[in-house]
Motif scaffolding. Sequence first.
Motif, PDB file in Angstrom:
ATOM      1  N   LEU A 766       0.007   5.797  25.583  1.00  0.00           N
ATOM      2  CA  LEU A 766       1.473   5.756  25.543  1.00  0.00           C
ATOM      3  C   LEU A 766       1.946   5.415  24.128  1.00  0.00           C
ATOM      4  O   LEU A 766       2.886   6.019  23.610  1.00  0.00           O
ATOM      5  N   ALA A 767       1.260   4.448  23.499  1.00  0.00           N
ATOM      6  CA  ALA A 767       1.633   4.031  22.144  1.00  0.00           C
ATOM      7  C   ALA A 767       1.579   5.215  21.195  1.00  0.00           C
ATOM      8  O   ALA A 767       2.508   5.453  20.420  1.00  0.00           O
ATOM      9  N   ARG A 773       5.967  10.720  17.228  1.00  0.00           N
ATOM     10  CA  ARG A 773       7.151  11.410  17.732  1.00  0.00           C
ATOM     11  C   ARG A 773       7.764  12.282  16.648  1.00  0.00           C
ATOM     12  O   ARG A 773       7.451  12.129  15.459  1.00  0.00           O
ATOM     13  N   ARG A 774       8.594  13.123  17.097  1.00  0.00           N
ATOM     14  CA  ARG A 774       9.390  13.866  16.137  1.00  0.00           C
ATOM     15  C   ARG A 774      10.743  13.182  16.073  1.00  0.00           C
ATOM     16  O   ARG A 774      10.881  12.036  16.495  1.00  0.00           O
ATOM     17  N   VAL A 792      -7.767  13.255  37.768  1.00  0.00           N
ATOM     18  CA  VAL A 792      -7.489  13.575  36.365  1.00  0.00           C
ATOM     19  C   VAL A 792      -6.067  13.095  36.023  1.00  0.00           C
ATOM     20  O   VAL A 792      -5.096  13.556  36.623  1.00  0.00           O
ATOM     21  N   PHE A 793      -6.030  12.109  35.114  1.00  0.00           N
ATOM     22  CA  PHE A 793      -4.718  11.591  34.682  1.00  0.00           C
ATOM     23  C   PHE A 793      -4.272  12.355  33.455  1.00  0.00           C
ATOM     24  O   PHE A 793      -5.109  12.786  32.659  1.00  0.00           O
ATOM     25  N   SER A 794      -2.955  12.547  33.343  1.00  0.00           N
ATOM     26  CA  SER A 794      -2.455  13.232  32.143  1.00  0.00           C
ATOM     27  C   SER A 794      -1.235  12.482  31.579  1.00  0.00           C
ATOM     28  O   SER A 794      -0.419  11.965  32.329  1.00  0.00           O
ATOM     29  N   ILE A 795      -1.180  12.416  30.227  1.00  0.00           N
ATOM     30  CA  ILE A 795      -0.064  11.747  29.551  1.00  0.00           C
ATOM     31  C   ILE A 795       0.480  12.776  28.571  1.00  0.00           C
ATOM     32  O   ILE A 795      -0.170  13.104  27.572  1.00  0.00           O
ATOM     33  N   ARG A 796       1.671  13.308  28.966  1.00  0.00           N
ATOM     34  CA  ARG A 796       2.217  14.394  28.141  1.00  0.00           C
ATOM     35  C   ARG A 796       3.392  13.867  27.315  1.00  0.00           C
ATOM     36  O   ARG A 796       4.246  13.159  27.845  1.00  0.00           O
ATOM     37  N   ASP A 797       3.367  14.241  26.001  1.00  0.00           N
ATOM     38  CA  ASP A 797       4.506  13.826  25.159  1.00  0.00           C
ATOM     39  C   ASP A 797       5.171  15.034  24.538  1.00  0.00           C
ATOM     40  O   ASP A 797       4.689  16.160  24.651  1.00  0.00           O
ATOM     41  N   ASN A 798       6.302  14.754  23.845  1.00  0.00           N
ATOM     42  CA  ASN A 798       7.003  15.841  23.152  1.00  0.00           C
ATOM     43  C   ASN A 798       6.960  15.596  21.653  1.00  0.00           C
ATOM     44  O   ASN A 798       7.904  15.854  20.928  1.00  0.00           O
ATOM     45  N   GLY A 799       5.809  15.037  21.208  1.00  0.00           N
ATOM     46  CA  GLY A 799       5.668  14.632  19.815  1.00  0.00           C
ATOM     47  C   GLY A 799       5.236  15.749  18.884  1.00  0.00           C
ATOM     48  O   GLY A 799       5.462  16.926  19.169  1.00  0.00           O
ATOM     49  N   GLY A 853       4.122  19.087  21.037  1.00  0.00           N
ATOM     50  CA  GLY A 853       3.712  17.964  21.887  1.00  0.00           C
ATOM     51  C   GLY A 853       2.258  18.080  22.300  1.00  0.00           C
ATOM     52  O   GLY A 853       1.632  19.119  22.135  1.00  0.00           O
ATOM     53  N   SER A 854       1.736  16.958  22.799  1.00  0.00           N
ATOM     54  CA  SER A 854       0.345  16.933  23.219  1.00  0.00           C
ATOM     55  C   SER A 854       0.252  16.389  24.634  1.00  0.00           C
ATOM     56  O   SER A 854       1.148  15.672  25.085  1.00  0.00           O
ATOM     57  N   THR A 855      -0.857  16.757  25.317  1.00  0.00           N
ATOM     58  CA  THR A 855      -1.149  16.155  26.606  1.00  0.00           C
ATOM     59  C   THR A 855      -2.562  15.619  26.545  1.00  0.00           C
ATOM     60  O   THR A 855      -3.497  16.355  26.240  1.00  0.00           O
TER      61      THR A 855
END
Length: 862
Positions: A766-767, A773-774, A792-799, A853-855
Amino acid sequence: MENGPRREKRLSFFLILILAGLAAGIIVAGYSYYRNYAKNYWTAVEQQLAAISDLKVGELAQWRKERLGDAAVFYGNTAFSALVRRYFEKPNDSEASGQLRSWLQQFQEHLLYDRVFLLDAQGVARMAIPDTPEPVAAHLLKEAPEIIRSGRTVFSDFHRDAPDRPIHLSVLVPILGGGTDRRGVGILVLRIDPRTYLYPLISRWPAPSRTAETLLVRREGNDVLYLNELKHEKNIALNLRIPLDKKEVPAVKAVLGREGVVEGKDYRGVPVLADIRAIPDSPWFLIARLDRAEVYASLRERLWVTVILVGALLLGASTAVGFMWRQQRVRSYRERAKAAEALTIQRRIADTFLMISDDEMFNEVLKIILEVMQSPFGVFGYIDEDGALVVPTMTRQIWDRCQVPEKTFTFPRNTWSDSSWPRAIREKRLVYSNKISTQIPEGHVDIQRHISLPILFQGEVIGLFQVANKGTDYTEADIRLLQSIAGSVAAILSPRLRRNRAEDALRESESKFKRLYDSNIIGIIFWDTAGNITQANSEFLRIVGYTEEDVLSGKVRWKDMTPPEYAPLDEKALKEMAETGVSAPFEKKYICKDGSLVPVVIGAAIFKGQRDVGICFVMDISARKAAEDQLRRVLTDLARSNKELEQFAYVASHDLQEPLRMVASYTQLLAERYQGRLDDKAKKYIDYAVDGAVRMQRLINDLLTYSRVGTKGKPLEPTDAHSALGEAIKNLAATIEENRAIIINDELPTVRADASQLAQVFQNLLANAIKFRRKDLPRVQVSAQDQGREWVFSIRDNGIGIDPQYADRIFQIFQRLHTRLEYPGTGIGLAVCKRIVERHGGRIWFESEPGKGSTFFFAIPK
Ligand code: ADP
């Protein structure tokens, strides 16, 4: 075939039945025809008799009437009476006598009277024509006075003047006196000789007949008297009398009042058929009669004709039936001959099957069949396991003409056309034709006539016969013969094919086994439960270092080669085999010839149907064992070095912290104490030193964290991923608020994990998602997916995203893609995540499109 005689018997019986029926019909027809004929014949005869007697009765009545008519000419004839009186009175009156004579003469001559004469009242003959001297009959003398007295004409019936005199009839006409004197003066006698007219009239028979005759009778007292001469006996007239009690005699019946057709016995005692009539105004009875024998004779003749006809018809019928029977017999002989032929052929074929090798056998059998079927061409093949038709042979002509190589030829099922033999096989039935029915491919024999017959065994097609181009049409008999041959061939061919197939299969499996046996991939031995090895392949010999001779001499015993500590394993395997036939492979060791031990895996099986011999494979695993030992050693080393490294990292980070803190604090102290006395440059250096020490401190902390993943980890327990995420978010509250980040999460499962480490993973990911970030406000989505064996856990960002080429690098310790100025950090967050996830037996990876972004994904096994 075997029910041939039965069928024949049935047919014979049937024919006899027909014959009996025909005979009965003919006999009944003949009999009823004859009966009918006889009945009609009798009727005809009776009618004929009746007609004849009708005729005769008429004639006789007429004759009598005429005679009385003649009498009437004189009776009451006054001129005649006067003349007679005159003559009687004056016999010399020549005129009177001359006139009288001429009258009488005319009369006598014209009317065929035998004698006409005059009697006077005294009974003296006064004039007679012909004028021959003849005494007056006694009966006349007796009757004369009465006649003269009564003055009535009398018809004097048949009589004899004397026993030796001829028979006469007479009409006696009284000659009346003249004037008032009614007294008669004499009698005119008109004498009739019945032989001149009457008898011929009576005896004339209008139809040709041997026995037919007419008789005239009258009653005389208690007798019947025959009046005319008869055919069969002479001197009958007025002589033959038959008493009235002989009632069977038609003449008797006649005088007793019977009329019409009667049967009886005549004067000779012969059975006759007679028609009886009374002649009106007379005492006479006419009998027209015929010997029954004559009627029978003609009937018998007809009977004979009928019998002959019936006989001829019977003969004809029996000839016809006999002919049919013969035909049948001939056919059945032929059939029997065929059957016998079939039997001989079957024997020949059976011999061929027994004595000759397979390929030749097919050829030989075909030769026999072609010879028997008189066919120049033919095929005899069998169906193989794949359903293809295999033709080991064809006749030479077919080989030559079809240019088929001289060898076994296989027609796979998918190459079959729609021609006769494939049809016969597919439809499991005979296909035959006496015409050209199929288009002949170029180079093939022109098939004119053919029989294609599948060879069936227990409902399955096991082969094919085809014969073709016999000189004449194939007949039912040919087909039956071929069918019977096919039937017997099937019985021999089927087991032969099965045996061949079994042999082939055995050969194949033997050769496969032999390849394995010789391949040296694996050691193979044949053993017995006593501990012997009866045969061993060279790989086994290599493994244990013995020679083949050692094995053959019986020196090599598996029991002796087994170190005592492995004997229980062998016992267990033997027990297992006794129960199931095979033992599960297990590891053991053998003592080699040189005394060394070799590790092996063995698996054994007892031969089917046997209890104490079997086969065993032996795999040399010494190389594997060595590799395993090596690996174990390396792993042990690795673990030890890892341990040492962890120890070092811990010790280093822990022990380094103290001096570092000192450097940092004293440098800060320096900066505070000498505030205002240090120039800007010195201040800047001090700031650098402090910053360096702080960074160092952070690095050491991070390192400590990293090393603690392995050393300070807690046991894995069911952990609510949701609360782990909550923990992470709580720790990051300040950052989240500062960046105004939005964190969304789906429902998260409970997984087997170390709770604080799982929170750590969430926190690090999360950090990063917020840090990299953008300009837009960070949005992070946390999800979990059930993938069966793992979550399967996923953490998707818009960075900012990550270039996929760094897929491995970013998970390594201290590896960063950015400078400290761009994004702060030590490059240890993902390395820690990786270590934690791997400690849980899982994986970690990411997917990204730079700029979008990345996941990050991590999987935790269930
Ligand atoms: P740090 O964050 O201290 O640099 P990490 O090990 O956490 O160290 O990350 C390593 C590098 O991976 C980062 O420097 C960054 O370049 C890249 N990275 C990690 N997470 C993200 C992310 N969510 N988006 C973009 N880059 C990332």
